[in-house]
Design a protein around this motif. Structure first.
Motif, PDB file in Angstrom:
ATOM      1  N   ASP A   1       1.049  -1.229  -0.246  1.00  0.00           N
ATOM      2  CA  ASP A   1       0.085   0.183  -0.208  1.00  0.00           C
ATOM      3  C   ASP A   1       0.725   1.278  -0.057  1.00  0.00           C
ATOM      4  O   ASP A   1       0.597   2.351  -0.734  1.00  0.00           O
ATOM      5  CB  ASP A   1      -0.960  -0.119   1.158  1.00  0.00           C
ATOM      6  CG  ASP A   1      -2.031   1.150   1.179  1.00  0.00           C
ATOM      7  OD1 ASP A   1      -3.058   0.981   0.332  1.00  0.00           O
ATOM      8  OD2 ASP A   1      -1.711   2.241   1.854  1.00  0.00           O
TER       9      ASP A   1
ATOM     10  N   TYR B   1       1.296   4.294  -3.043  1.00  0.00           N
ATOM     11  CA  TYR B   1       1.111   5.672  -2.575  1.00  0.00           C
ATOM     12  C   TYR B   1       2.188   6.488  -2.898  1.00  0.00           C
ATOM     13  O   TYR B   1       1.857   7.478  -3.292  1.00  0.00           O
ATOM     14  CB  TYR B   1       0.805   5.622  -1.174  1.00  0.00           C
ATOM     15  CG  TYR B   1       0.785   6.975  -0.335  1.00  0.00           C
ATOM     16  CD1 TYR B   1      -0.129   8.020  -0.633  1.00  0.00           C
ATOM     17  CD2 TYR B   1       1.849   7.493   0.211  1.00  0.00           C
ATOM     18  CE1 TYR B   1      -0.138   9.282  -0.002  1.00  0.00           C
ATOM     19  CE2 TYR B   1       2.068   8.819   0.792  1.00  0.00           C
ATOM     20  CZ  TYR B   1       0.895   9.430   0.728  1.00  0.00           C
ATOM     21  OH  TYR B   1       1.107  10.601   1.311  1.00  0.00           O
TER      22      TYR B   1
ATOM     23  N   ILE C   1      -8.085   5.877   2.233  1.00  0.00           N
ATOM     24  CA  ILE C   1      -7.850   4.552   1.880  1.00  0.00           C
ATOM     25  C   ILE C   1      -9.140   3.594   1.801  1.00  0.00           C
ATOM     26  O   ILE C   1      -9.483   3.049   2.830  1.00  0.00           O
ATOM     27  CB  ILE C   1      -6.688   3.735   2.651  1.00  0.00           C
ATOM     28  CG1 ILE C   1      -5.566   4.266   2.796  1.00  0.00           C
ATOM     29  CG2 ILE C   1      -6.403   2.566   2.046  1.00  0.00           C
ATOM     30  CD1 ILE C   1      -4.992   5.123   4.030  1.00  0.00           C
TER      31      ILE C   1
ATOM     32  N   GLU D   1      -8.824   1.223  -2.730  1.00  0.00           N
ATOM     33  CA  GLU D   1      -7.635   1.118  -2.586  1.00  0.00           C
ATOM     34  C   GLU D   1      -6.931  -0.068  -1.775  1.00  0.00           C
ATOM     35  O   GLU D   1      -5.936  -0.591  -1.895  1.00  0.00           O
ATOM     36  CB  GLU D   1      -7.169   2.583  -1.687  1.00  0.00           C
ATOM     37  CG  GLU D   1      -7.341   3.669  -2.393  1.00  0.00           C
ATOM     38  CD  GLU D   1      -5.999   3.599  -3.521  1.00  0.00           C
ATOM     39  OE1 GLU D   1      -4.985   3.952  -3.352  1.00  0.00           O
ATOM     40  OE2 GLU D   1      -6.211   3.633  -4.801  1.00  0.00           O
TER      41      GLU D   1
END
Length: 340
Positions: free
Chosen positions: A190, A194, A313, A317
């Motif tokens: 994640d 990002y 998020i 996502e």
């Protein structure tokens, strides 16, 4: 405006040290219910936060007046509890990994959409100050085109953190589904999505066991990832490191970013022209003492509800980061590069 009412399902360590204290510190919410199948744990947290205690989350959903539900349970229960809470008209903050399959993740997203409720996945690495600053530098073109990266998240294992110690659900495949790769690796998938501002499309991985006794899940994983624009890098997730490592190095055309890789400076930028910039932005949140006091997960989730904005998020996502982990598992099992 009246305060948002919160119920927390699961009273283990993540609830005790992250969710409950951060909700209690937020003046826009109040904790009204806690739930755990271990009655003593539920009663203990209920007494500490002035809430009602439950041992069945479905009873909590039907009896308690709630706006928000935090899901802090073993991984295999994330999807079912989140979907039930969303269908009951509650906003949901779910711990990572959001689910144990893409199908379950999609069902969670559908439940959020059909009930017009917020769903956020608790990936806290996006809110670390050094990571926020690095994203700014990459987005602005400060370090030019990104070529490669290496990122790691490792520590001695969840037995030192989990309320159940060595007997924790973290080590049981039927409850955890996946070990270090799901516990730590999904955070870094994640984070890299990002930081780079793009998704991964290929992965090759070794996801192995051997560092933990009486465990049926992985405890060491190393992955090679390729992004949609062709950035390649490595990701390591481990429960076998003696000292916590949560570092990331990003190699760019004009400079190198070193995140959480130095004991004094949380971000160091080495520019190609020989210049170095040191950023002292505070330590990353850690299970060890001396890290951040807040993950900012609760703050961001509550603000998205109050301001009716998209959670940082959201379910989509969370699912994209989960898919990298699922692809890594497939790659390790098939000994093939997996495209997704």
């Amino acid at each position: 405006m009246s305060k948002l009412k919160v119920g927390v399902v699961g009273c283990g360590s993540i609830a005790r040290y992250r969710h409950l204290p951060e909700y209690a510190a937020n003046d826009q919410v109040e904790i009204v219910a806690v739930c755990d199948i271990v009655e003593d744990r539920a009663k203990e947290m209920a007494e500490q936060y002035g809430a009602n205690a439950y041992t069945d989350y479905k009873t909590m959903l039907s009896e308690a007046e709630l706006d928000i539900v935090s899901v802090c349970t073993p991984n295999y229960l994330h999807a079912s509890i989140s979907i039930d809470a969303l269908n009951a008209g509650k906003h949901v903050l779910c711990e990572k990994p959001m689910a144990t399959s893409e199908e379950d993740a999609l069902a969670m997203i559908e439940a959020a959409n059909s009930n017009n409720k917020k769903l956020m996945i608790a990936h806290n690495q996006r809110f670390v100050p050094s990571h926020v600053k690095a994203r700014e530098l990459i987005e602005s073109g400060e370090v030019g085109k990104i070529y490669s990266f290496r990122t790691a998240f490792g520590h001695p294992g969840p037995e030192g953190w989990s309320i159940d110690g060595k007997g924790s659900w973290f080590f049981r495949k039927e409850e955890a589904f996946i070990g270090a790769m799901g516990d730590l690796g999904v955070h870094k998938t994640d984070l890299m999505r990002y930081l780079l501002g793009e998704d991964f499309v290929e992965v090759g991985a070794f996801v192995e066991s051997g560092a933990k006794e009486n465990s049926t899940v992985d405890d060491n994983a190393v992955c090679v990832l390729k992004s949609e624009s062709g950035i390649v890098g490595t990701l390591a997730a481990s429960w076998a490191y003696q000292k916590e490592d949560n570092s990331t190095v990003i190699y760019g055309e004009k400079g190198v970013l070193r995140l959480e890789d130095d004991p004094e400076y949380s971000l160091i930028v080495h520019y190609r022209n020989g210049e170095t910039k040191n950023y002292e932005l505070g330590k990353i949140q850690s299970n060890d003492e001396g890290g951040q006091n807040s993950t900012r997960v609760i703050e961001n989730f509550v603000n998205s509800i109050v301001n009716n904005t998209k959670p940082p998020i959201n379910g989509e996502e969370g699912m994209k980061s989960l898919k990298v982990v699922l692809a890594a598992l497939e790659s390790s099992e098939t000994k093939q590069i997996v495209q997704f």
